[in-house]
Write an enzyme that holds these catalytic residues in place. Structure first.
Site, short mmCIF file in Angstrom:
data_model
loop_
_atom_site.label_atom_id
_atom_site.label_comp_id
_atom_site.label_asym_id
_atom_site.label_seq_id
_atom_site.Cartn_x
_atom_site.Cartn_y
_atom_site.Cartn_z
N CYS A 5 0.79 -1.24 0.00
CA CYS A 5 0.00 0.00 0.00
C CYS A 5 0.82 1.29 0.00
O CYS A 5 0.23 2.38 0.02
CB CYS A 5 -0.99 0.05 1.17
SG CYS A 5 -2.29 -1.19 1.07
N ASP A 6 2.14 1.21 -0.01
CA ASP A 6 2.92 2.45 -0.06
C ASP A 6 4.26 2.23 -0.76
O ASP A 6 5.31 2.63 -0.28
CB ASP A 6 3.15 3.00 1.35
CG ASP A 6 3.54 4.49 1.34
OD1 ASP A 6 3.25 5.18 0.33
OD2 ASP A 6 4.12 4.96 2.34
N LEU A 7 4.18 1.58 -1.91
CA LEU A 7 5.39 1.29 -2.68
C LEU A 7 5.86 2.55 -3.41
O LEU A 7 5.13 3.14 -4.19
CB LEU A 7 5.10 0.18 -3.69
CG LEU A 7 6.27 -0.34 -4.52
CD1 LEU A 7 7.38 -0.86 -3.62
CD2 LEU A 7 5.79 -1.44 -5.45
N ASN B 289 10.88 3.89 -0.03
CA ASN B 289 10.66 2.67 0.73
C ASN B 289 11.40 1.48 0.14
O ASN B 289 11.19 0.34 0.58
CB ASN B 289 9.16 2.36 0.83
CG ASN B 289 8.45 3.32 1.77
OD1 ASN B 289 9.07 3.92 2.64
ND2 ASN B 289 7.15 3.47 1.58
N THR C 191 0.83 7.52 -0.83
CA THR C 191 1.56 8.68 -1.30
C THR C 191 1.01 9.12 -2.65
O THR C 191 0.87 8.29 -3.56
CB THR C 191 3.07 8.35 -1.42
OG1 THR C 191 3.55 7.91 -0.14
CG2 THR C 191 3.85 9.58 -1.85
#
Length: 260
Positions: free
Chosen positions: A90-92, A96, A136
């Site tokens: 959910c936040d690739l 990260n 993001t």
């Protein structure tokens, strides 16, 4: 706590490794929790794409970018298909993706991760609804904004944007992009004819040493294939996106085609 729940049973060379965790009370008398991860000496992918522009020490060649893309793809394949409960990151995004001494990529920051019953990326049941859209801007798949449940295909969209950012060195939030022209559309329009106009200039350096045109043609073909994968993964429609196992196969094909 979300990261602990997501990572406690997972072991993979391309995921961040937890060394320990601790719980205590801070100087304000409030509860304090921390997770200690293995140090990644080369920081994250973000700085190599954007923060040190013009520095030769921070340029990644095509082989390195392919290897990083493969590392992230293997991590996603593990999360989506090889765990007891499928995990959607959910936040690739580049910040990260952490890099060790050998530039092996490790996917980190599971604070937004969601666990899903079942492990197949084909199942429509492997979904969970976000009460609030998190992530993001630029990397969030468009269907999440329409209330479509979270699924592994959402990570594939973010991965596609990541590939295009690695390819162009342009963020999806670049000022040149708008509602009518996204990073996805920008690359899609240029794949056939103007591929060399949009690629990160650092990936064109081998061309300067090639007098025969053979290396140039090989690298151009590899760049086209790389861009096509990014475009296919970041398709607006989830069902049209590539499966992560197919992505791995295609990236390996590119690696084999690269001139030594």
């Amino acid at each position: 706590m979300a990261e602990c729940n997501a990572l406690r049973k997972m072991r993979h060379r391309n995921l961040v490794k937890i060394l320990t965790c601790c719980s205590s009370v801070d100087y304000n008398g409030e509860e304090f929790k921390a997770i200690v991860f293995e140090l990644m000496p080369n920081g994250n992918l973000e700085k190599f794409l954007h923060d040190n522009e013009g520095s030769e020490n921070h340029n990644l060649n095509l082989t390195q970018r392919l290897d990083i893309a493969l590392d992230v793809a293997h991590a996603l394949d593990y999360l989506h298909n090889e765990t007891e409960q499928a995990v959607v990151h959910c936040d690739l995004k580049p910040s990260n993706v952490l890099l060790d001494d050998d530039f092996v990529a490790h996917l980190g920051d599971f604070g937004l991760a969601r666990l899903i019953l079942g492990t197949t990326e084909h199942s429509s049941k492997d979904q969970v609804i976000f009460s609030t859209i998190k992530g993001t801007i630029g990397y969030i798949p468009p269907e999440y904004g329409e209330g479509v449940p979270v699924s592994p295909r959402g990570d594939i969209y973010s991965f596609g944007i990541l590939l295009l950012e690695m390819f162009t060195a342009k963020r999806p939030t670049n000022n040149n992009f708008s509602e009518s022209l996204s990073l996805h559309e920008f690359c899609k329009m240029k794949i056939s004819e103007g591929i060399l106009e949009i690629v990160d200039s650092h990936l064109l350096l081998p061309f300067a040493e090639d007098e025969t045109g053979i290396v140039e043609n090989k690298i151009r073909n590899c760049l086209v294939m790389f861009a096509r994968i990014g475009v296919a993964c970041s398709d607006e429609f989830p069902a049209h996106r590539m499966l992560i196992k197919d992505v791995i196969v295609k990236l390996l094909e590119i690696k084999k085609k690269l001139p030594c």
